[in-house]
Design a protein around this motif. Structure first.
Motif, PDB file in Angstrom:
ATOM      1  N   TYR A 118      15.337 -20.854 -15.631  1.00  0.00           N
ATOM      2  CA  TYR A 118      14.374 -21.876 -15.223  1.00  0.00           C
ATOM      3  C   TYR A 118      14.394 -23.113 -16.102  1.00  0.00           C
ATOM      4  N   GLU A 148       9.561   6.963  -5.708  1.00  0.00           N
ATOM      5  CA  GLU A 148       8.396   6.227  -5.231  1.00  0.00           C
ATOM      6  C   GLU A 148       8.291   6.283  -3.715  1.00  0.00           C
ATOM      7  N   SER A 149       9.431   6.217  -3.047  1.00  0.00           N
ATOM      8  CA  SER A 149       9.362   6.193  -1.590  1.00  0.00           C
ATOM      9  C   SER A 149       8.809   7.504  -1.047  1.00  0.00           C
ATOM     10  N   THR A 198       6.780   9.802  -3.097  1.00  0.00           N
ATOM     11  CA  THR A 198       5.499  10.193  -3.665  1.00  0.00           C
ATOM     12  C   THR A 198       4.515   9.044  -3.767  1.00  0.00           C
ATOM     13  N   GLY A 199       5.009   7.822  -3.823  1.00  0.00           N
ATOM     14  CA  GLY A 199       4.128   6.683  -4.002  1.00  0.00           C
ATOM     15  C   GLY A 199       4.009   6.246  -5.439  1.00  0.00           C
ATOM     16  N   GLY A 200       4.487   7.070  -6.346  1.00  0.00           N
ATOM     17  CA  GLY A 200       4.433   6.695  -7.759  1.00  0.00           C
ATOM     18  C   GLY A 200       5.817   6.741  -8.355  1.00  0.00           C
ATOM     19  N   ILE A 241      -1.156  11.299   8.724  1.00  0.00           N
ATOM     20  CA  ILE A 241      -0.031  10.636   8.066  1.00  0.00           C
ATOM     21  C   ILE A 241       0.634  11.635   7.122  1.00  0.00           C
ATOM     22  N   MET A 284       3.104  13.308   4.496  1.00  0.00           N
ATOM     23  CA  MET A 284       3.821  12.828   3.318  1.00  0.00           C
ATOM     24  C   MET A 284       5.202  13.448   3.203  1.00  0.00           C
ATOM     25  N   PRO A 317      10.373  10.308   3.805  1.00  0.00           N
ATOM     26  CA  PRO A 317      10.433   9.177   4.728  1.00  0.00           C
ATOM     27  C   PRO A 317      11.830   9.004   5.320  1.00  0.00           C
ATOM     28  N   TYR A 374      11.722 -12.977  -9.322  1.00  0.00           N
ATOM     29  CA  TYR A 374      10.416 -12.473  -8.938  1.00  0.00           C
ATOM     30  C   TYR A 374       9.425 -13.464  -8.333  1.00  0.00           C
ATOM     31  N   GLU A 409      10.161  -8.339  -4.232  1.00  0.00           N
ATOM     32  CA  GLU A 409      10.584  -7.046  -3.716  1.00  0.00           C
ATOM     33  C   GLU A 409       9.469  -6.502  -2.840  1.00  0.00           C
ATOM     34  N   PRO A 439       7.500  -3.474  -1.844  1.00  0.00           N
ATOM     35  CA  PRO A 439       7.349  -2.084  -2.274  1.00  0.00           C
ATOM     36  C   PRO A 439       7.413  -1.147  -1.071  1.00  0.00           C
ATOM     37  N   VAL A 440       7.728   0.097  -1.366  1.00  0.00           N
ATOM     38  CA  VAL A 440       7.787   1.076  -0.281  1.00  0.00           C
ATOM     39  C   VAL A 440       6.378   1.253   0.285  1.00  0.00           C
ATOM     40  N   ARG A 478       4.541   3.716   0.806  1.00  0.00           N
ATOM     41  CA  ARG A 478       3.661   4.666   0.145  1.00  0.00           C
ATOM     42  C   ARG A 478       3.261   4.226  -1.257  1.00  0.00           C
ATOM     43  N   ALA A 479       3.794   3.099  -1.706  1.00  0.00           N
ATOM     44  CA  ALA A 479       3.573   2.694  -3.086  1.00  0.00           C
ATOM     45  C   ALA A 479       2.086   2.624  -3.399  1.00  0.00           C
ATOM     46  N   ARG A 480       1.734   3.155  -4.549  1.00  0.00           N
ATOM     47  CA  ARG A 480       0.329   3.121  -4.942  1.00  0.00           C
ATOM     48  C   ARG A 480       0.095   1.859  -5.758  1.00  0.00           C
ATOM     49  N   PRO A 500       2.312   3.589   7.994  1.00  0.00           N
ATOM     50  CA  PRO A 500       3.042   4.659   7.305  1.00  0.00           C
ATOM     51  C   PRO A 500       4.497   4.676   7.750  1.00  0.00           C
ATOM     52  N   PRO A 501       5.412   5.064   6.847  1.00  0.00           N
ATOM     53  CA  PRO A 501       6.833   5.051   7.196  1.00  0.00           C
ATOM     54  C   PRO A 501       7.158   6.161   8.188  1.00  0.00           C
TER      55      PRO A 501
END
Lengths: 178, 336, 392, 159
Positions: free
Chosen positions: B44, C156-157, C159-161, C186, C188, C191, D34, D39, D41-42, D44-46, D153-154
């Motif tokens: 940048y 992550e895809s 579990t989400g974490g 829904i 889990m 996916p 960024y 990006e 996120p998926v 299900r991302a928390r 949901p996916p």
């Protein structure tokens, strides 16, 4: 085998024998387990506080069955097979002393230091029984049941609402779990 | 032009060249290392490609507080960065950029260069000692040990060039390399010393130079994973910037010395001698860029050695090789 | 040492004796992986003795667990070794399952296996990145983390974490997104595209292993720094309770995935990586090869995974009966286990966490005696510990 | 095993490494720029917890099940006039306060899981950093804002 090791009594639960030994025979039993039974791998050592009064948690189902005692637990296992045993020795609360097993398993040094600071059990013959986790000058033994968990004492229970009363254990149970 | 005017001009020129080159080198290191590591690097600052990142970093450092630890030897602590930067600067005095583009053509140029370039280690030792920090102290002492170990191979390597060239003046060393070596189809071909038998000498020189610059794989005086940046631990603000600039200026200076001694300096086979005063600087810079790239490439590929391994390498391998190289240089001088 | 010296040299060395210096390495130091402090007594650069000071990150999980339900503890335990969060959940959940007598359905077990091995790959890739960094090589860091990102994305895809999946439930894995009537639908389950992405990711992981081979494994400087450094003989390793790659690098063929599998490891084909010399280099090589083996397991598992429910029938209010159980599992770092003492009720009476790095690190004072300061970094890094795992 | 420690040509490993980094120099980095590109996120991302106030019945389950007590709920009972004349007036719980302290939240998702009325959802939104830790206590207004970002949901892997 349990009698060979000099057990006071023994329980087999979930495939692993729990062997209760007299605390005077603690080191000897572990040595024999190591040398004669091939349990060479020192897995961990800790203690359980069977105190009645419990400042935290739910307490126990049958409080009368408990005494003022600690149980020192040590797990030895084999590095050839899945064999393993838990060794337990009762240590009374008013005289919390047991022999150190550091001469047998060098790896026990830190575990005994942890048990020492968390429960206040003295390990006789330990080369350096100093605090491990806690800062110098910390008072009390956090894993004893009478040690209050401050974060839970200070913060009010956020589940209070004027819609219903402060929940008791029962109504949490009723709706809490899936 | 009066003497003082000329001198002032020369000082400004050297300063500008040194700082400019140092900044360019820093930028090159940022970018090259980034791409080697699957990163983008600066992006940048300055708009396109983040070219102004080194400047922005420098400005940021200037705004920082210039801290001196309470227990530090304040005078020595403050003086150390100047020693480092002066050492890096002073080398440029004798580097010839063209047949007449040289600040001072000393008769003992090669000797002078070695003497001055090792001065920076003194600055490092001062910084390490004065910081009143154990990591810095270890770093400073490592730097001193490194200096002793690597000054000898460096000297021996340069000595071989001096033997082969028959002079210690850097301008004349370049001139010797620009002389026709042999003639093919009526075209005189010249060759730098690296071709004329000094490949061992060049290797020794580069290894020793990297060690003296304390760059990976010989960056034990800094060793951020062991000594948390060694002698630099306590420095901040402008003094840190000076160390930083000095480090990169020394890197360019060392490359310039190597280019002059082994790669033919400003001369390039095929470039007519008459144009060298114009083309020469660019030729030299091209060669310097090559060597600088090599150093950057090493740094981002290899890990760090250990101090005792470095010492063993210097005393067991490089010094005997350096001695052998001098003998070879004598033979080459007779044969070639 | 003295025995080999000439008498005059001894005299000189006595005369030049310098006072020892106490070098405080940490708690803030680039190579202590967090907040570990080593109080080293050094003579020049030679370490005479070292005392690790830990506890800067002690969060008291064993105490916290006493006031939390089993479901809440699941969310806590993946923070012990956060580099492989999923792997530290599994033994806890299996321990609760043993106590309650519930068994997870096969699909859940295979999902656990896939994600555990992915966690192992992620954890070992962190080692692959940080270890060369400690030796001064910066580039492997970025390369390894680049591919680790893919693995984390996959975790992550599902579990989400990324780090803290909190995906295991007593009797299986998290079956639905929520408890409401809408969210219950829904599922889990894995996916769409998960298998294809896993295949790509594993190929990339294997590729980065080859790249690391080129860049690090064969590198003479790396070898100079690691071969023969920090040798742990097998009997010492066992005595100190070392486990995982640290134990196997010393030549002890012991892997809980083979010996005492709590997941269907016996249905996949993989080798236990054992190297013999027990030095830093072998510990590195052992982990690198384990990444390959884990990738192999994952690739087999996505072919073999059966269909079916994600969770067994679990009572609405989970009552855990009285009992004491210890369940251990081969965490990326070694034997990781939970000793649950239950007196009935929704919370454990006592939870003892056998964290791997705690035991693995306890050999450090023995191992570092007489080493050089640069080797300290090399040895410490090769043990691959996480301070959260040491301090709990 | 593939790793032999036999003698190789001198410094072969060093040159191999140099070749590897040189190749990498000309490879395209996987960087995502960024703030300019993001990006995704998926699903299900928390990322953050969003709240549907319409669905919330102030049952307090989430606050009670939270492992670190970071949800603060207050409510009161309200008389709702009968929907048709002559009917009985009903009482309804009304939400006064629903704060989540994201400085304490450990993103375990238990609150979302236990909510029996589909009032809580995970949103993959992640840009809600604050300069002060106290500002991370997000009130109900912010929690409802995120409701729009909750993705579909996916699809599932056919098994």
């Amino acid at each position: 085998m349990a009698s060979r090791l000099g057990a006071v009594r023994w329980v087999a639960e979930f495939g692993t024998p729990r062997i209760y030994v007299d605390r005077d025979r603690w080191v000897e039993t572990l040595r024999r387990a190591r040398d004669e039974e091939g349990l060479r791998f020192f897995s961990w050592l800790s203690a359980i506080d069977w105190a009645k009064e419990s400042a935290v948690g739910e307490g126990v189902a049958d409080p009368d069955s408990l005494e003022e005692r600690f149980e020192v637990v040590c797990r030895l296992s084999s590095v050839e097979s899945a064999d393993a045993m838990h060794f337990l020795a009762v240590v009374p609360k008013d005289d919390p002393v047991i022999d150190s097993i550091v001469p047998l398993f060098a790896g026990a040094a830190w575990h005994e230091r942890e048990a020492h600071e968390m429960f206040g059990i003295d390990f006789r013959g330990h080369p350096y029984l100093a605090k491990l986790y806690l800062p110098d000058g910390f008072e009390g033994h956090p894993l004893r049941k009478d040690f209050p968990l401050l974060s839970r004492e200070v913060k009010p229970w956020p589940g209070t609402v004027d819609v219903e009363d402060k929940p008791s254990l029962e109504n949490v149970e009723a709706g809490g779990e899936r | 032009m009066s003497f003082w005017a000329t001198l002032g001009l020369q000082v400004v020129a050297v300063l500008a060249v040194m700082l400019g080159l140092a900044l360019v080198t820093i930028y090159a290191e940022l970018k090259i290392s980034a791409h080697m590591q699957s990163r983008i690097g600066p992006y940048y600052a300055g708009g396109r490609w983040g070219w102004a990142q080194p400047l922005a970093d420098g400005l940021k450092f200037l705004q920082k507080e210039d801290l001196v630890p309470r227990l530090a030897d304040s005078t020595v602590y403050r003086l150390a960065p100047y020693v480092v930067i002066v050492a890096a600067l002073a080398v440029w005095v004798v580097i010839p950029f063209g047949p007449s583009l040289v600040v001072r053509d000393l008769d003992l140029g090669a000797f002078y260069v070695l003497a001055v370039s090792s001065l920076s280690t003194l600055g490092v030792l001062m910084a390490g000692w004065a910081s009143a920090n154990k990591y810095s102290l270890i770093g400073g002492l490592r730097a001193a040990a490194q200096l002793i170990a690597y000054e000898l191979p460096l000297l021996l390597a340069v000595l071989a060039v001096v033997v082969q060239a028959g002079t210690m003046s850097l301008s004349e060393i370049v001139a010797v390399q620009a002389e026709p070596w042999f003639v093919v189809a009526g075209v005189p071909i010249s060759a730098p010393f690296i071709v004329k038998g000094q490949i061992i000498g060049f290797t020794i020189f580069m290894i020793a130079a990297i060690a003296e610059l304390s760059r990976i794989p010989f960056d034990m005086p800094i060793a951020e994973s062991e000594l948390t940046m060694g002698y630099l631990t306590e420095y901040s603000g402008i003094r840190f910037t000076m160390f930083f600039l000095g480090e990169y200026a020394s890197m360019v200076a060392m490359s310039a010395i190597a280019a002059t001694l082994y790669l033919g300096g400003y001369a390039l086979p095929g470039v007519p001698a008459a144009t060298l005063n114009v083309v020469g600087p660019f030729v030299l810079l091209g060669k310097v860029a090559l060597l600088v790239f090599l150093m950057i490439w090493f740094r981002w590929t290899w890990p760090r050695l250990r101090e005792d391994q470095l010492q063993a390498m210097a005393w067991r391998w490089l010094i005997p090789l350096g001695l052998l190289n001098i003998v070879l240089a004598g033979i080459f001088k007779v044969v070639l | 040492m003295t025995g080999l010296m000439h008498r005059s040299e001894v005299a000189v060395s006595v005369e030049l004796q310098t006072p020892d210096m106490t070098l405080n390495i940490g708690p803030q130091h680039p190579s202590t992986h967090g907040v570990l402090r080593l109080v080293a007594k050094v003579d020049g650069e030679r370490i005479e003795e070292v005392e690790p000071v830990i506890g800067y990150m002690h969060r008291g999980y064993e105490k916290l667990a006493e006031v939390r339900t089993y479901a809440q503890i699941t969310a806590l335990v993946n923070r012990i070794d956060w580099v492989a969060g999923f792997a530290s959940e599994v033994p806890f959940i299996v321990a609760v399952e043993r106590l309650t007598g519930i068994e997870a359905p096969p699909r859940a077990q295979w999902i656990r296996l896939i994600l555990t091995e992915m966690a192992r790959i992620a954890s070992h890739l962190v080692f692959m990145s940080s270890y060369p960094l400690e030796l001064g090589a910066t580039t492997p860091l970025m390369w390894a983390l680049r591919e680790r990102e893919r693995v984390l994305d996959l975790i992550e895809s599902v579990t989400g974490g990324r780090f803290h999946p909190n995906f295991n439930r007593v009797g299986g894995v998290k079956p639905a997104a929520g408890g409401g009537s809408k969210t219950k639908k829904i599922s889990m389950d894995l996916p769409a595209g998960f298998f294809a992405q896993t295949k790509t990711a594993m190929e990339k992981v294997l590729h980065v292993c080859d790249e690391l081979d080129e860049l690090v494994t064969g590198n003479e400087f790396i070898k100079a720094r690691t071969v023969g450094i920090g040798v742990i003989p097998p009997d010492k390793a066992i005595e100190y309770g070392l486990s995982g790659p640290n134990l196997r690098a010393s030549g002890v063929d012991f892997d809980l995935r083979k010996v005492e599998p709590i997941l269907p490891y016996d249905e996949v084909d993989f080798d236990v990586v054992v190297t013999t010399s027990g030095d830093c280099y072998d510990r590195y090589v052992c982990r690198l090869e384990e990444i390959r083996q884990s990738a192999r397991i994952v690739l087999q598992a996505i072919d073999k995974i059966p269909s079916g429910p994600l969770q067994a029938k679990v009572p609405r209010v989970l009552k855990v009966p009285e009992g004491q159980v210890y369940v251990r599992h081969e965490n990326p770092k070694g034997e990781f286990g939970y000793y649950i003492v239950s007196e009935g009720g929704r919370m454990p009476y006592r939870l003892k966490i056998r964290s791997t790095s705690f035991s693995n690190l306890s050999i450090l004072p023995w191992l570092l005696e007489g080493q050089l300061v640069p080797d300290l970094v090399a040895i410490m890094g090769s043990l691959d510990f996480v301070l959260g795992d040491v301090d709990r | 095993m593939a790793y032999d420690k036999s003698i190789r040509p001198p410094f072969a490993g060093l040159w191999k490494g140099m070749w590897a980094t040189l190749k990498a120099l000309f490879r395209r980095p996987p960087t995502v720029f960024y703030p300019e590109e993001k990006e995704i996120p998926v699903p299900r991302a928390r990322g953050v917890i969003s709240l549907d106030t319409e669905a919330c019945t102030v049952c307090m389950l989430c606050a009670r099940e939270c492992p670190d007590w970071c949800i603060y709920i207050e409510g009161h009972k309200e008389e709702v006039p009968p929907s048709k004349p002559g009917g009985r007036p009903r009482t309804r719980a009304k939400l006064d306060r629903f704060d989540i302290d994201f400085a304490l939240c450990m993103y375990c998702g238990i609150c979302v899981e236990v909510c029996p009325f589909d009032a809580l959802f995970w949103s993959p939104e992640y840009e809600y950093s604050e300069y002060s830790i106290a500002d991370l206590l997000h009130p109900v207004e912010r929690l409802t804002e995120w409701l729009d970002t909750v993705p579909e949901p996916p699809a599932l892997e056919s098994s």
